[in-house]
Design an enzyme around this catalytic site. Sequence first.
Site, PDB file in Angstrom:
ATOM      1  N   LYS A  44       0.852  -1.194   0.000  1.00  0.00           N
ATOM      2  CA  LYS A  44       0.000   0.000   0.000  1.00  0.00           C
ATOM      3  C   LYS A  44       0.876   1.227   0.000  1.00  0.00           C
ATOM      4  CE  LYS A  44      -4.476   0.970   0.422  1.00  0.00           C
ATOM      5  NZ  LYS A  44      -5.605   0.079   0.113  1.00  0.00           N
TER       6      LYS A  44
HETATM    7  N1  GLU Z   1      -7.390   0.130  -3.050  1.00  0.00           N
HETATM    8  C1  GLU Z   1      -8.172  -1.025  -3.306  1.00  0.00           C
HETATM    9  C2  GLU Z   1      -8.202  -1.916  -2.072  1.00  0.00           C
HETATM   10  O1  GLU Z   1      -7.989  -1.454  -0.975  1.00  0.00           O
HETATM   11  C3  GLU Z   1      -7.759  -1.747  -4.567  1.00  0.00           C
HETATM   12  C4  GLU Z   1      -6.363  -2.280  -4.582  1.00  0.00           C
HETATM   13  C5  GLU Z   1      -5.948  -2.862  -5.920  1.00  0.00           C
HETATM   14  O2  GLU Z   1      -6.764  -2.967  -6.807  1.00  0.00           O
HETATM   15  O3  GLU Z   1      -4.769  -3.186  -6.027  1.00  0.00           O
HETATM   16  O4  GLU Z   1      -8.523  -3.076  -2.146  1.00  0.00           O
END
Ligand code: GLU
Length: 425
Positions: free
Chosen positions: A115
């Site tokens: 993240k």
């Molecule tokens: N931000 C989204 C999540 O928390 C999508 C992450 C992604 O598609 O890599 O799942």
Amino acid sequence: MSYIEPAPVSSTHLNPFESMMSRFDVAAKILGLDESSYNVLKSPQKIVMVHLPVIMDNGKVQVFEGFRVVHNANLGPSKGGIRYSMDVNLDEVKALAAWMTWKCAVVGIPYGGGKGGIKCDPKSMSKGELERMTRAYTASMVDVFGPEKDIPAPDMNTGQQEMAWIMDEYSKLKGYSCPAVVTGKPLVLGGSLGRVEATGRGVMVTARSAMAKMGINPVGSTCAVQGFGNVGSISAKLLATQGLKIVALSDINGGYYNADGFDIEKAIAYRDSNNGTIKGFPGAKEISNNDLLTLEVDVLVPAAMEDQITAENANDIKAKLIVEGANGPTSWMADETLNKKGIMVVPDILANAGGVTVSYFEWVQNRLGYYWTEERVNRRADRTMKQSFEQVYATAQKHNVSWRIAAYIVAIDKVANTQKLRGVF
Ligand code: GLU
């Protein structure tokens, strides 16, 4: 229903990383996870922090703090979004990265978890400033990101435009076009049909699976949705198509109630033409955020941010089912209260995994150079979400634990097994 889960620790407030670790600890104990695996999995594999100097429109240089955390890359390249918010801090990004590891494992896609985030107030920045900041972030992460290494995506306050800038900057630095380095791109740049709606769609599919297990008929059931961004608005829209009556919505300006149920398509159109807010939407009675969470409804969908259902308000929650569209909306301190009250929770790492599932499909299509129909994307994503729900449900029955702890058990078991197979130094 009550579960054999240890009582919460005595601390009154846990940050999101501590909340995540508390659930991890419970699941690890039930799984009988050995100490070595426990120690490896509790720590993020990589933490990168950068300072990004950006020329603002007034000619002055502002320095932004940026983060990328790779929690674990056992199952494949790390995957996870990038958020822009003044609340971004290392503990939050670490928790969100770990949740991505568990999320990808729960739905069985070949990714680890990561993240990123930049501490900024995107609403006060111009498009040019956002572009320069996004490009600066990408340039400083060029050795972290990569289609086989670490693949960013949208998260809070980021969307297709930011992903297009990331794809472009990364491709320029590498010297060739590299769409698979990021997902959630605009369609013309290699995005996938169905990606924008994917998280909300997964919320709807898992909500339906949960309602079926609980004997709740979706038609005529009432529902409150907290948050009206991508996840909240599309969850509300799709749940309404299943016959649920969406009686409450909210955004950063507050909560809105309509006993007859909102017309969600109209609310979305109103938001889009009204500076991003549904404040003033005809027929909406203004309520507080806490009123929304504690309404007498069948289904509650927290789709805003972390730490909304806490030790302070958990006792007042009246919904029968909570489906977590956001990451970490329920603090660990609230779990026990919800369990005691018999409130069922489809946990974040399952409920909102539709987004990353379709991100995986986007990456597959980029690498194949062959693009699927929306029908194919949705069919495969729905199947993944349904099967994952069933696996979590069966694990919960087997261990007599909540769906949340069951999801952690499924995920940790998978990641720990790959850890053993891959080995350490
Ligand atoms: N931000 C989204 C999540 O928390 C999508 C992450 C992604 O598609 O890599 O799942």
